[in-house]
Design a protein around this motif. Structure first.
Motif, PDB file in Angstrom:
ATOM      1  N   CYS A 194       0.845  -1.193   0.000  1.00 53.75           N
ATOM      2  CA  CYS A 194       0.000   0.000   0.000  1.00 53.75           C
ATOM      3  C   CYS A 194       0.887   1.253   0.000  1.00 53.75           C
ATOM      4  N   ARG A 195       0.467   2.261  -0.759  1.00 54.76           N
ATOM      5  CA  ARG A 195       1.246   3.504  -0.819  1.00 54.76           C
ATOM      6  C   ARG A 195       0.964   4.354   0.415  1.00 54.76           C
ATOM      7  N   ASN A 196       1.861   5.305   0.633  1.00 51.58           N
ATOM      8  CA  ASN A 196       1.707   6.304   1.701  1.00 51.58           C
ATOM      9  C   ASN A 196       1.667   5.678   3.096  1.00 51.58           C
ATOM     10  N   LEU A 197       2.351   4.517   3.245  1.00 50.95           N
ATOM     11  CA  LEU A 197       2.467   3.978   4.596  1.00 50.95           C
ATOM     12  C   LEU A 197       3.424   4.827   5.400  1.00 50.95           C
ATOM     13  N   GLN A 198       3.047   5.128   6.633  1.00 49.47           N
ATOM     14  CA  GLN A 198       3.869   5.974   7.470  1.00 49.47           C
ATOM     15  C   GLN A 198       4.255   5.212   8.726  1.00 49.47           C
ATOM     16  N   GLY A 199       5.514   5.283   9.097  1.00 50.20           N
ATOM     17  CA  GLY A 199       5.945   4.676  10.339  1.00 50.20           C
ATOM     18  C   GLY A 199       6.880   3.495  10.126  1.00 50.20           C
ATOM     19  N   SER A 200       7.309   2.908  11.227  1.00 50.80           N
ATOM     20  CA  SER A 200       8.217   1.758  11.197  1.00 50.80           C
ATOM     21  C   SER A 200       7.933   0.890  12.415  1.00 50.80           C
ATOM     22  N   CYS A 201       8.599  -0.241  12.472  1.00 53.31           N
ATOM     23  CA  CYS A 201       8.422  -1.149  13.609  1.00 53.31           C
ATOM     24  C   CYS A 201       9.287  -0.698  14.783  1.00 53.31           C
ATOM     25  N   PRO A 202       8.826  -0.916  16.005  1.00 57.04           N
ATOM     26  CA  PRO A 202       9.665  -0.614  17.162  1.00 57.04           C
ATOM     27  C   PRO A 202      10.825  -1.604  17.234  1.00 57.04           C
ATOM     28  N   PRO A 203      11.913  -1.241  17.863  1.00 57.34           N
ATOM     29  CA  PRO A 203      13.026  -2.190  18.008  1.00 57.34           C
ATOM     30  C   PRO A 203      12.535  -3.460  18.709  1.00 57.34           C
ATOM     31  N   PRO A 204      12.843  -4.646  18.175  1.00 56.72           N
ATOM     32  CA  PRO A 204      12.371  -5.885  18.819  1.00 56.72           C
ATOM     33  C   PRO A 204      13.001  -6.051  20.197  1.00 56.72           C
ATOM     34  N   GLN A 205      12.173  -6.438  21.154  1.00 56.93           N
ATOM     35  CA  GLN A 205      12.656  -6.634  22.514  1.00 56.93           C
ATOM     36  C   GLN A 205      13.437  -7.947  22.605  1.00 56.93           C
ATOM     37  N   ASN A 206      14.486  -7.924  23.408  1.00 54.31           N
ATOM     38  CA  ASN A 206      15.265  -9.139  23.653  1.00 54.31           C
ATOM     39  C   ASN A 206      14.558  -9.943  24.749  1.00 54.31           C
ATOM     40  N   LEU A 207      13.724 -10.905  24.304  1.00 54.73           N
ATOM     41  CA  LEU A 207      12.935 -11.721  25.230  1.00 54.73           C
ATOM     42  C   LEU A 207      13.351 -13.182  25.134  1.00 54.73           C
ATOM     43  N   ASN A 208      13.076 -13.934  26.179  1.00 53.66           N
ATOM     44  CA  ASN A 208      13.248 -15.390  26.168  1.00 53.66           C
ATOM     45  C   ASN A 208      14.659 -15.808  25.758  1.00 53.66           C
ATOM     46  N   SER A 209      15.667 -15.055  26.207  1.00 48.99           N
ATOM     47  CA  SER A 209      17.078 -15.336  25.907  1.00 48.99           C
ATOM     48  C   SER A 209      17.389 -15.198  24.426  1.00 48.99           C
ATOM     49  N   VAL A 210      16.624 -14.363  23.713  1.00 49.89           N
ATOM     50  CA  VAL A 210      16.856 -14.121  22.290  1.00 49.89           C
ATOM     51  C   VAL A 210      17.193 -12.642  22.097  1.00 49.89           C
ATOM     52  N   GLU A 211      18.256 -12.386  21.320  1.00 48.38           N
ATOM     53  CA  GLU A 211      18.600 -11.016  20.955  1.00 48.38           C
ATOM     54  C   GLU A 211      18.581 -10.879  19.434  1.00 48.38           C
ATOM     55  N   TYR A 212      18.434  -9.630  18.931  1.00 51.00           N
ATOM     56  CA  TYR A 212      18.229  -9.401  17.512  1.00 51.00           C
ATOM     57  C   TYR A 212      19.264  -8.436  16.951  1.00 51.00           C
ATOM     58  N   THR A 213      19.642  -8.690  15.730  1.00 51.45           N
ATOM     59  CA  THR A 213      20.524  -7.808  14.981  1.00 51.45           C
ATOM     60  C   THR A 213      19.731  -7.233  13.819  1.00 51.45           C
ATOM     61  N   CYS A 214      19.621  -5.904  13.760  1.00 55.87           N
ATOM     62  CA  CYS A 214      18.767  -5.243  12.765  1.00 55.87           C
ATOM     63  C   CYS A 214      19.603  -4.295  11.906  1.00 55.87           C
ATOM     64  N   GLN A 215      20.440  -4.854  11.067  1.00 51.62           N
ATOM     65  CA  GLN A 215      21.318  -4.029  10.228  1.00 51.62           C
ATOM     66  C   GLN A 215      20.560  -3.341   9.097  1.00 51.62           C
ATOM     67  N   GLN A 216      19.347  -3.812   8.769  1.00 46.59           N
ATOM     68  CA  GLN A 216      18.576  -3.203   7.696  1.00 46.59           C
ATOM     69  C   GLN A 216      17.678  -2.073   8.183  1.00 46.59           C
ATOM     70  N   GLY A 217      17.718  -1.766   9.447  1.00 43.08           N
ATOM     71  CA  GLY A 217      16.843  -0.741   9.997  1.00 43.08           C
ATOM     72  C   GLY A 217      15.544  -1.335  10.482  1.00 43.08           C
ATOM     73  N   LEU A 218      14.539  -0.459  10.673  1.00 43.72           N
ATOM     74  CA  LEU A 218      13.266  -0.878  11.242  1.00 43.72           C
ATOM     75  C   LEU A 218      12.090  -0.541  10.342  1.00 43.72           C
ATOM     76  N   ASP A 219      12.351  -0.162   9.096  1.00 49.66           N
ATOM     77  CA  ASP A 219      11.272   0.206   8.184  1.00 49.66           C
ATOM     78  C   ASP A 219      10.506  -1.030   7.717  1.00 49.66           C
ATOM     79  N   VAL A 220       9.360  -0.789   7.070  1.00 46.56           N
ATOM     80  CA  VAL A 220       8.538  -1.866   6.542  1.00 46.56           C
ATOM     81  C   VAL A 220       9.357  -2.683   5.530  1.00 46.56           C
ATOM     82  N   GLY A 221       9.357  -3.998   5.706  1.00 40.52           N
ATOM     83  CA  GLY A 221      10.114  -4.885   4.832  1.00 40.52           C
ATOM     84  C   GLY A 221      11.497  -5.219   5.359  1.00 40.52           C
TER      85      GLY A 221
END
Length: 434
Positions: free
Chosen positions: A266-293
């Motif tokens: 969909c066009r004109n989407l605004q916003g991004s995802c919040p940084p994923p929380q490190n839960l359940n002994s899992v951590e995340y690496t987000c080198q692509q940023g937090l935008d849609v996709g």
């Protein structure tokens, strides 16, 4: 001349004799007299000699000889009717026999046909013959299949199957409709369109049918943004729902297993995802940023002296501590920021479980690998899946049933009913079309 009082009187010796035997169902002929008496006993047709006392005779004899000895016959006999015994299935298959008058010579047994068999012939009776065998049946029980059921999404190719009364072993051929293939054949290199149903010996038709082809999973970035009429199966249509309804797009799954078109974001989407929380002994690496996709990559946080762990998606309410060996979680390679500004899979559902040891199928039962996630150690923990038929434990740290044969596909477990705690699904988080 001697005096008469001094002469000897010659008298014959008195010999003991046997009374003439009287037997029912027999003819008796005797000869001689006294100790020389002999009698021949001939039982009537359908009767055999039974020795009540004295010298034995061979079984199933109709004739025997009696000899008189010191006023008694050397054996006491009677003639008893031949007993054919209760008829078994070899006389009339699928029959149930009733013998209220007994099973001896001349008696009759009737039979009825056990369901679903039906009686074919004129007489439902057998007669016990003089040779101890039952008469040849003049009727039999025949099992037939009714009119063949029409499996959904198929077409009958054998017109004569439209009637009832099919013999055991007969076949009816079908072809699956467009977009459908024979159940279970979609995993083959060439799925099958044709199949046949056989009339089985129980009078029932073999069960199989057609299942729809499915289209590829839609990109994760659209998760939660579309609805489908029938999942990803043939003829199902999925509609992408945007804030601007003019951007909504409908695509359908074709009979060839492909989509009629592709979704576009969909066009004109605004916003991004919040940084994923490190839960359940899992951590995340987000080198692509937090935008849609954008994708973030999970890894398990473990101490240096601990075994390796994999991040997996578990069903809501299931944790690494409550995960059962038969549950099959899905390893998570990445999470994606969807058009709804949410991560998929949900980080709250991602947990760490021990990785599989790289020794599956080596002939040693490894407790770490004895679970569905590790293909039950390649069959090393069940005698029936080992060429040696002997399980060898790796290590001595077996607790509860960790070293037992758990594989539900093994011969040892095929006849077992599902355990009461198996109602929780595969243990993987839901991730299909919304």
């Amino acid at each position: 001349m001697p005096h008469p009082s001094n002469s000897c009187l010659r008298q014959p010796c008195q010999m003991d004799s046997c009374s003439l035997p009287h037997l029912e169902h027999a003819s008796v002929r005797c000869s001689g007299g006294g100790e020389a008496s002999r009698c021949s006993v001939q039982c009537h047709r359908g009767f055999t000699v039974t020795v009540l006392n004295g010298k034995r005779v061979a079984a199933n004899q109709r004739k025997t000889e009696l000899e008189c000895f010191h006023g008694s016959w050397d054996r006491i006999v009677s003639c008893q009717p031949v007993d054919c015994g209760v008829p078994d299935e070899s006389h009339v298959y699928h029959a149930i026999f009733s013998c209220p008058w007994g099973t001896t010579f001349g008696k009759q047994c009737s039979f009825t046909c056990g369901s679903p068999a039906i009686l074919q012939g004129d007489s439902d009776r057998l007669v016990c013959l003089e040779d101890g065998l039952w008469s040849f049946p003049e009727a039999y029980c025949k099992i037939e299949c009714p009119e063949v059921p029409q499996p959904p999404h198929s077409r009958l190719l054998t017109p004569q199957c439209l009637v009832s009364g099919h013999d055991i072993g007969s076949f009816c051929r079908f072809k699956c409709n467009p977009g459908f293939y024979v159940t279970g054949s979609l995993t083959r290199k060439t799925p099958r369109k044709y199949f046949k149903l056989e009339c089985l010996r129980e009078g029932q038709w073999e069960e199989t049918g057609c299942e729809p082809i499915s289209c590829p999973a839609l990109p994760v970035v659209f998760q939660g943004m579309y609805t489908c009429t029938d999942g990803l199966y043939y003829d199902s249509c999925c509609t992408l729902q945007c804030l601007d309804q003019t951007e909504n797009k409908k695509i359908c799954c074709t009979k060839d297993g492909g989509w009629t078109a592709e979704f576009s974001m969909c066009r004109n989407l605004q916003g991004s995802c919040p940084p994923p929380q490190n839960l359940n002994s899992v951590e995340y690496t987000c080198q692509q940023g937090l935008d849609v996709g954008a994708a973030c990559y999970p890894s398990c946080v473990v101490a240096l002296d601990m075994d390796l762990h994999d991040p997996v998606a578990l069903a809501n309410g299931t944790t690494s501590d409550t995960l059962r060996h038969w549950m099959l979680p899905v390893k998570v390679q990445s999470i994606v920021c969807t058009g709804r500004m949410k991560w998929f899979p949900d980080p709250q559902l991602i947990h760490c479980i021990p990785s599989c040891e790289p020794f599956g199928g080596d002939g040693w039962c490894d407790t770490t690998n004895n679970r569905a996630y590790c293909q039950y150690d390649g069959g090393d923990c069940c005698p029936s899946t080992l060429s040696t038929r002997k399980v060898i434990q790796f290590g001595a740290d077996c607790n509860q049933d960790e070293c037992s044969c758990r594989d539900p596909g093994a011969e040892e477990n095929k006849n077992r009913t599902a355990s009461s705690d198996r109602g929780g699904g595969s243990g993987a988080a839901a991730g299909g079309a919304q």
